[in-house]
Scaffold this motif. Structure first.
Motif, mmCIF file in Angstrom:
data_model
loop_
_atom_site.group_PDB
_atom_site.id
_atom_site.type_symbol
_atom_site.label_atom_id
_atom_site.label_comp_id
_atom_site.label_asym_id
_atom_site.label_seq_id
_atom_site.Cartn_x
_atom_site.Cartn_y
_atom_site.Cartn_z
ATOM 1 N N GLU A 26 -3.283 33.496 -53.785
ATOM 2 C CA GLU A 26 -2.916 33.483 -55.152
ATOM 3 C C GLU A 26 -4.086 32.955 -55.883
ATOM 4 O O GLU A 26 -4.522 31.758 -55.693
ATOM 5 C CB GLU A 26 -1.833 32.536 -55.444
ATOM 6 C CG GLU A 26 -1.365 32.037 -56.917
ATOM 7 C CD GLU A 26 -1.252 33.432 -57.692
ATOM 8 O OE1 GLU A 26 -1.805 33.585 -58.657
ATOM 9 O OE2 GLU A 26 -0.595 34.292 -57.226
ATOM 10 N N ILE A 60 5.925 31.301 -53.652
ATOM 11 C CA ILE A 60 6.116 29.694 -53.450
ATOM 12 C C ILE A 60 7.513 29.643 -52.835
ATOM 13 O O ILE A 60 7.691 28.713 -51.694
ATOM 14 C CB ILE A 60 5.980 29.218 -54.847
ATOM 15 C CG1 ILE A 60 4.527 29.047 -55.350
ATOM 16 C CG2 ILE A 60 6.526 27.556 -54.701
ATOM 17 C CD1 ILE A 60 3.610 28.436 -54.496
ATOM 18 N N TRP A 93 -3.763 27.432 -48.930
ATOM 19 C CA TRP A 93 -3.880 28.050 -50.245
ATOM 20 C C TRP A 93 -5.304 28.674 -50.035
ATOM 21 O O TRP A 93 -6.368 28.100 -50.267
ATOM 22 C CB TRP A 93 -3.664 27.319 -51.453
ATOM 23 C CG TRP A 93 -3.749 28.060 -52.729
ATOM 24 C CD1 TRP A 93 -3.751 29.176 -53.139
ATOM 25 C CD2 TRP A 93 -3.985 27.116 -54.075
ATOM 26 N NE1 TRP A 93 -3.858 29.496 -54.336
ATOM 27 C CE2 TRP A 93 -4.086 28.104 -54.921
ATOM 28 C CE3 TRP A 93 -4.300 26.213 -54.335
ATOM 29 C CZ2 TRP A 93 -4.357 27.895 -56.242
ATOM 30 C CZ3 TRP A 93 -4.391 25.619 -55.507
ATOM 31 C CH2 TRP A 93 -4.457 26.767 -56.820
ATOM 32 N N GLU A 138 -0.309 25.192 -60.082
ATOM 33 C CA GLU A 138 -0.134 25.962 -58.731
ATOM 34 C C GLU A 138 -0.126 24.978 -57.543
ATOM 35 O O GLU A 138 0.562 24.890 -56.744
ATOM 36 C CB GLU A 138 -0.943 27.006 -58.489
ATOM 37 C CG GLU A 138 -0.614 27.910 -57.442
ATOM 38 C CD GLU A 138 0.554 28.997 -57.630
ATOM 39 O OE1 GLU A 138 0.829 29.331 -56.476
ATOM 40 O OE2 GLU A 138 1.253 28.728 -58.629
ATOM 41 N N LYS A 152 -7.316 30.835 -52.728
ATOM 42 C CA LYS A 152 -7.381 30.774 -54.062
ATOM 43 C C LYS A 152 -8.362 31.932 -54.437
ATOM 44 O O LYS A 152 -9.231 31.749 -55.004
ATOM 45 C CB LYS A 152 -8.013 29.606 -54.636
ATOM 46 C CG LYS A 152 -7.544 29.416 -56.147
ATOM 47 C CD LYS A 152 -8.331 28.120 -57.052
ATOM 48 C CE LYS A 152 -8.055 26.912 -55.989
ATOM 49 N NZ LYS A 152 -8.640 25.717 -57.040
ATOM 50 N N GLY A 180 1.534 33.937 -55.286
ATOM 51 C CA GLY A 180 2.027 32.602 -55.373
ATOM 52 C C GLY A 180 3.041 32.368 -56.622
ATOM 53 O O GLY A 180 2.941 31.197 -57.416
ATOM 54 N N GLU A 205 -4.576 29.328 -60.756
ATOM 55 C CA GLU A 205 -4.298 27.744 -60.920
ATOM 56 C C GLU A 205 -3.226 27.202 -61.587
ATOM 57 O O GLU A 205 -2.662 26.105 -61.574
ATOM 58 C CB GLU A 205 -5.426 26.921 -61.276
ATOM 59 C CG GLU A 205 -6.600 27.305 -60.327
ATOM 60 C CD GLU A 205 -7.837 26.298 -60.812
ATOM 61 O OE1 GLU A 205 -7.801 25.604 -61.796
ATOM 62 O OE2 GLU A 205 -8.992 26.148 -59.838
ATOM 63 N N ARG A 206 -2.423 28.377 -62.317
ATOM 64 C CA ARG A 206 -1.456 28.127 -63.152
ATOM 65 C C ARG A 206 -0.033 28.824 -62.712
ATOM 66 O O ARG A 206 -0.199 30.089 -62.488
ATOM 67 C CB ARG A 206 -1.616 28.096 -64.783
ATOM 68 C CG ARG A 206 -2.896 27.449 -65.063
ATOM 69 C CD ARG A 206 -3.537 28.106 -66.290
ATOM 70 N NE ARG A 206 -2.566 27.971 -67.687
ATOM 71 C CZ ARG A 206 -2.764 28.893 -68.893
ATOM 72 N NH1 ARG A 206 -3.687 30.065 -68.586
ATOM 73 N NH2 ARG A 206 -1.992 28.805 -69.627
ATOM 74 N N HIS A 207 0.928 28.159 -62.739
ATOM 75 C CA HIS A 207 2.200 28.847 -62.392
ATOM 76 C C HIS A 207 3.340 28.662 -63.603
ATOM 77 O O HIS A 207 3.421 27.742 -64.189
ATOM 78 C CB HIS A 207 2.916 28.088 -61.187
ATOM 79 C CG HIS A 207 4.175 28.622 -60.609
ATOM 80 N ND1 HIS A 207 4.075 29.631 -59.697
ATOM 81 C CD2 HIS A 207 5.426 28.957 -60.971
ATOM 82 C CE1 HIS A 207 5.233 30.018 -59.311
ATOM 83 N NE2 HIS A 207 6.190 29.598 -60.275
#
Length: 425
Positions: free
Chosen positions: A51, A32, A89, A79, A91, A27, A54-56
């Motif tokens: 992915e 994305i 998603w 994310e 996770k 992700g 939780e952070r992009h």
């Protein structure tokens, strides 16, 4: 749905298998963007994205964070807010690829059965491969622009550097953004010069390779900056250990006869770029070439052995630079070719190996290196890319982050129109 009893050996799980039409692994920028691009063109597609984070992160911004130009917060988003509407998603991470049976095993024990797979899992930053690094990174003057957590400390180290030796490292290729190790070097040198501290600094660039930059066309302007700043180049120096408390870095050095010896350099500041490798699940799968990278056709980005699999980004075994700019040009190719495959048509698009590296040679000045497979120079703008440019700095610091968050990750194509061009020496 398939039950665990129907799974291949090694796929035992109490969870029933999930099914999807298109499975995307990763992700990051590639995952994305391709999910958004596919959904924008075919909203009815059944897409799942794997992915765990939780952070992009906008990773190209970390060079600027390390230079004190951009805040680390500006490089981070949640994310959940980036995953396109209608995309499922999952996770968790992928733990095993089973392309022979169109399956991926997930780290949480579930199995996903897909019709088509887009693999963009990125690569592994192998910090632990350098002895002692993880124990001292982020303190003792040991910094790195290669992570969200440590990039701000780079600027702290530069601001407090009052003289002595500053060492910058570059591990064996391939690595993501091969120009990033020297971007930190030049920005540090320029900062020290602007604050009248360069004269008291001994700057050393220790490269595992034997060239300053992989595209020869751009070496002369970079060498000019090396000479201007008084930087010492140490080729064939690969960092293998760090003793933060005593401020010593140990390198494996290969001489002209191919013999390797160890060399220790005392430092006051050490900027480290970690060794990089395929993630374990990719390396241990049937997807890879002999070097452990995903084996795709360099033009169509379709897997060389599994016709329903495509790849994007840093995990590929192609010879292009591992940069966000490369991903930007790969996504439209994979989108168009996958949709054509769905319709039983021939694959219409070809990736030309485009990559870009905005080499920050000073605050406010960038050598904008753009190139194709084979190191062919392919600028997007009508100026000599060897000349450090303020316009390119504006692109790097202002325009590209906006395009990344608001255009690329929303599935819009961003080809400004690069073209191969010949320049006089």
């Amino acid at each position: 749905m398939d039950n665990a009893s129907q799974s291949p050996a090694g796929l035992e799980t109490s969870e029933p298998a999930l099914r999807c039409q298109i499975l995307i692994i990763g992700g990051g920028a590639g995952g994305i963007s391709v999910a958004a691009s596919l959904k924008r063109r075919r909203p009815e597609l059944d897409i799942a994205l794997v992915e765990p984070s939780e952070r992009h992160f906008y990773q190209p911004g970390w060079t600027l964070v390390g230079a004190g130009v951009m805040s680390s917060a500006a490089t981070e988003r949640q994310e959940a807010g980036l995953i396109p509407k209608g995309v499922r998603w999952l996770k968790t991470a992928a733990s095993a690829f089973l392309p022979e049976t169109n399956r991926v095993r997930l780290a949480d024990g579930r199995v996903v059965v897909y019709d088509y797979l887009v693999a963009c899992p990125g690569l592994k930053l192998d910090w632990a491969k350098i002895e002692g690094l993880t124990q001292t990174l982020g303190r003792n003057g040991v910094c790195s622009n290669y992570s969200f957590e440590t990039a701000p400390y780079t600027h702290e180290c530069v601001k407090t550097f009052s003289g002595g030796t500053a060492v910058f490292t570059q591990p064996p290729m391939p690595i993501k953004c091969a120009g990033a190790p020297q971007k930190a070097l030049y920005l540090t040198a320029d900062y020290l010069r602007r604050h009248n501290r360069l004269a008291g600094a001994n700057l050393e660039f220790c490269l595992a390779g034997d060239v300053l930059f992989g595209v020869p066309f751009f070496v002369p302007p970079l060498q000019k900056k090396v000479d201007e700043y008084g930087i010492k180049l140490n080729f064939k120096h690969n960092l293998i250990a760090v003793d933060g408390a005593s401020k010593k870095a140990t390198f494996a050095v290969v001489d002209k006869d191919g013999k390797s010896t160890e060399k220790t350099i005392a430092f006051d500041m050490l900027h480290v770029v970690p060794p990089q490798a395929p993630i374990d699940a990719v390396r241990d799968s049937a997807l890879v070439n002999a070097a452990g990278w995903i084996d795709v056709d360099p033009g169509t980005l379709r897997h060389t052995r599994f016709a329903n699999i495509f790849g994007i980004g840093d995990a590929l075994g192609t010879t292009n630079a591992k940069t966000a700019a490369a991903v930007r040009m790969q996504v439209p190719v994979v989108t168009a070719n996958l949709l054509a495959l769905l319709e039983g048509k021939s694959l219409p698009k070809t990736y030309d190996g485009y990559g870009a590296c905005p080499l920050t040679v000073a605050y406010g000045k960038i050598v904008l290196a753009e190139f194709l497979y084979g190191g062919k120079v392919a600028p997007s703008f009508p100026f000599d890319p060897r000349v450090p440019s303020r316009f390119a700095w504006f692109l790097k610091t202002t325009i590209m982050p906006l395009l990344y968050w608001h255009q690329m990750l929303n599935g819009y194509e961003l080809d400004i129109g690069h073209h191969e061009k010949q320049f006089l020496a």
